[in-house]
Design an enzyme around this catalytic site. Sequence first.
Site, PDB file in Angstrom:
ATOM      1  N   ALA A   1       0.780  29.519 -37.075  1.00 43.23           N
ATOM      2  CA  ALA A   1       0.005  30.878 -37.609  1.00 43.23           C
ATOM      3  C   ALA A   1       0.939  31.570 -38.436  1.00 43.23           C
ATOM      4  O   ALA A   1       0.385  31.971 -39.659  1.00 43.23           O
ATOM      5  CB  ALA A   1      -0.404  31.841 -36.577  1.00 43.23           C
TER       6      ALA A   1
ATOM      7  N   SER B   1      -7.484  28.450 -28.174  1.00 42.47           N
ATOM      8  CA  SER B   1      -7.956  27.215 -27.400  1.00 42.47           C
ATOM      9  C   SER B   1      -9.575  27.287 -27.672  1.00 42.47           C
ATOM     10  O   SER B   1     -10.073  26.127 -27.282  1.00 42.47           O
ATOM     11  CB  SER B   1      -7.345  26.936 -26.285  1.00 42.47           C
TER      12      SER B   1
ATOM     13  N   ASN C   1      -4.427  26.455 -36.376  1.00 48.35           N
ATOM     14  CA  ASN C   1      -3.797  26.235 -35.218  1.00 48.35           C
ATOM     15  C   ASN C   1      -3.057  24.866 -35.424  1.00 48.35           C
ATOM     16  O   ASN C   1      -3.473  23.975 -36.009  1.00 48.35           O
ATOM     17  CB  ASN C   1      -4.942  25.800 -34.102  1.00 48.35           C
TER      18      ASN C   1
ATOM     19  N   HIS D   1     -10.203  41.781 -24.555  1.00 40.61           N
ATOM     20  CA  HIS D   1      -9.770  41.534 -23.134  1.00 40.61           C
ATOM     21  C   HIS D   1      -8.953  42.785 -22.815  1.00 40.61           C
ATOM     22  O   HIS D   1      -8.066  42.615 -21.719  1.00 40.61           O
ATOM     23  CB  HIS D   1      -8.900  40.554 -22.841  1.00 40.61           C
TER      24      HIS D   1
ATOM     25  N   GLN E   1      -8.370  38.301 -28.385  1.00 33.40           N
ATOM     26  CA  GLN E   1      -8.321  38.240 -27.025  1.00 33.40           C
ATOM     27  C   GLN E   1      -6.862  38.795 -26.285  1.00 33.40           C
ATOM     28  O   GLN E   1      -6.951  38.486 -25.125  1.00 33.40           O
ATOM     29  CB  GLN E   1      -8.349  36.816 -26.678  1.00 33.40           C
TER      30      GLN E   1
ATOM     31  N   CYS F   1      -5.509  54.518 -13.612  1.00 34.68           N
ATOM     32  CA  CYS F   1      -5.546  54.846 -12.285  1.00 34.68           C
ATOM     33  C   CYS F   1      -6.751  54.435 -11.647  1.00 34.68           C
ATOM     34  O   CYS F   1      -7.845  54.796 -11.981  1.00 34.68           O
ATOM     35  CB  CYS F   1      -5.095  56.233 -11.844  1.00 34.68           C
TER      36      CYS F   1
HETATM   37  N1  APR Z   1       0.310  29.240 -34.005  1.00 32.93           N
HETATM   38  C1  APR Z   1      -0.944  29.259 -33.957  1.00 32.93           C
HETATM   39  N2  APR Z   1      -1.520  28.447 -33.004  1.00 32.93           N
HETATM   40  C2  APR Z   1      -0.554  28.520 -31.915  1.00 32.93           C
HETATM   41  C3  APR Z   1       0.713  28.463 -31.964  1.00 32.93           C
HETATM   42  C4  APR Z   1       1.208  29.221 -33.224  1.00 32.93           C
HETATM   43  N3  APR Z   1       2.583  29.242 -33.261  1.00 32.93           N
HETATM   44  N4  APR Z   1       1.280  27.998 -30.647  1.00 32.93           N
HETATM   45  C5  APR Z   1       0.187  27.436 -29.939  1.00 32.93           C
HETATM   46  N5  APR Z   1      -0.878  27.752 -30.601  1.00 32.93           N
HETATM   47  C6  APR Z   1      -2.538  27.444 -30.149  1.00 32.93           C
HETATM   48  C7  APR Z   1      -2.378  26.441 -29.163  1.00 32.93           C
HETATM   49  O1  APR Z   1      -2.698  25.141 -29.793  1.00 32.93           O
HETATM   50  C8  APR Z   1      -3.832  26.804 -28.522  1.00 32.93           C
HETATM   51  O2  APR Z   1      -5.003  26.453 -28.957  1.00 32.93           O
HETATM   52  O3  APR Z   1      -2.823  28.759 -29.552  1.00 32.93           O
HETATM   53  C9  APR Z   1      -3.882  28.277 -28.366  1.00 32.93           C
HETATM   54  C10 APR Z   1      -3.464  29.071 -27.199  1.00 32.93           C
HETATM   55  O4  APR Z   1      -4.747  29.023 -26.379  1.00 32.93           O
HETATM   56  P1  APR Z   1      -4.368  29.559 -25.051  1.00 32.93           P
HETATM   57  O5  APR Z   1      -3.189  29.589 -24.542  1.00 32.93           O
HETATM   58  O6  APR Z   1      -5.707  29.219 -24.211  1.00 32.93           O
HETATM   59  O7  APR Z   1      -4.889  30.996 -25.391  1.00 32.93           O
HETATM   60  P2  APR Z   1      -6.175  31.640 -25.789  1.00 32.93           P
HETATM   61  O8  APR Z   1      -7.178  30.871 -26.337  1.00 32.93           O
HETATM   62  O9  APR Z   1      -6.102  33.083 -26.362  1.00 32.93           O
HETATM   63  O10 APR Z   1      -6.822  32.225 -24.066  1.00 32.93           O
HETATM   64  C11 APR Z   1      -8.058  32.720 -23.983  1.00 32.93           C
HETATM   65  O11 APR Z   1      -7.698  33.011 -21.820  1.00 32.93           O
HETATM   66  O12 APR Z   1      -6.386  33.108 -20.090  1.00 32.93           O
HETATM   67  C12 APR Z   1      -7.040  33.582 -20.530  1.00 32.93           C
HETATM   68  O13 APR Z   1      -7.618  36.202 -20.923  1.00 32.93           O
HETATM   69  C13 APR Z   1      -6.728  35.080 -21.501  1.00 32.93           C
HETATM   70  O14 APR Z   1      -7.260  35.938 -23.543  1.00 32.93           O
HETATM   71  C14 APR Z   1      -6.966  34.721 -23.134  1.00 32.93           C
HETATM   72  C15 APR Z   1      -7.988  33.961 -22.854  1.00 32.93           C
END
Ligand code: APR
Length: 250
Positions: A233, A190, A214, A120, A102, A128
């Site tokens: 991670a 998440s 996670n 994404h 993502q 452009c």
């Molecule tokens: N290692 C592993 N996981 C981690 C770490 C780490 N160091 N730090 C944070 N996390 C976890 C958090 O606990 C959370 O579950 O990573 C996750 C991040 O979640 P989001 O910020 O919601 O990111 P993501 O799931 O990629 O969002 C999905 O939402 O905003 C849109 O397009 C955007 O691609 C993105 C999509």
Amino acid sequence: MDKLIKKAAQDLALAKNVVALTGAGISVESGIPPFRGKGGLWEKIDPMEYAHINSFMKDPVTVWNVLLKDMKEIIDKAVPNKAHKGLARLEELKKLTTIITQNVDGLHQLAGNSDVIEFHGNFVWQRCMKCNSRCKTSEVDLSCIPPKCTCGGIYRPDCVFFGEMIDPDHLVRSRQAASACDIMLVIGTSVIVEPAAYMPVIAKENGAKIIEINPEKTPLTNSISDYIVMGTAGHTLQNIVNQLEILIES
Ligand code: APR
């Protein structure tokens, strides 16, 4: 955690076709903030106001100034961390076949993975809006906002804004990869944004084992996922791959 590290390594040792679904959490240790949770980007700015296609169409100057300039700065500086390198090693060991990410940072490819589905899109490229030509974000002149193509058209990142469709080819390929894998590693996401969040469900329905990595539980935990290795991670994947290499050599 050590017991689960060993368990994940044992499961990977038996696996033939591993697919990873990754999110912002895998790039946190590369200096790129997550979107949600503590220190998340959406805590500071409203995604519906600054990351929705309607906002960009209505006011590209503000979206460039508030969101995209910062993203460019952070992504330009970022390099793959131990987690990205761990997935590249799993590919070298002929375990991992495909990554569905993502993330728009291009770090999986920089780490050496060859089959990366950028669900994404990718911030490394700009497109452009008039002539549809593409150019590298690193070559875009940001002294003029919004940056312009030689045809006079406005550049937009080659990412999927909220309100936009996922590229149909990425959707089809991700569903195929999810339904064919025997293990899906769900790392640093998440798992709330669809349709990416549905990929572990497809994998599970087709008999795959779902392993989360996670530091926090997600909606998959204790429902779709078989188990979660709770940790960051970089550290966690490196330990799992080290254990796997010991098993493979023995
Ligand atoms: N290692 C592993 N996981 C981690 C770490 C780490 N160091 N730090 C944070 N996390 C976890 C958090 O606990 C959370 O579950 O990573 C996750 C991040 O979640 P989001 O910020 O919601 O990111 P993501 O799931 O990629 O969002 C999905 O939402 O905003 C849109 O397009 C955007 O691609 C993105 C999509």
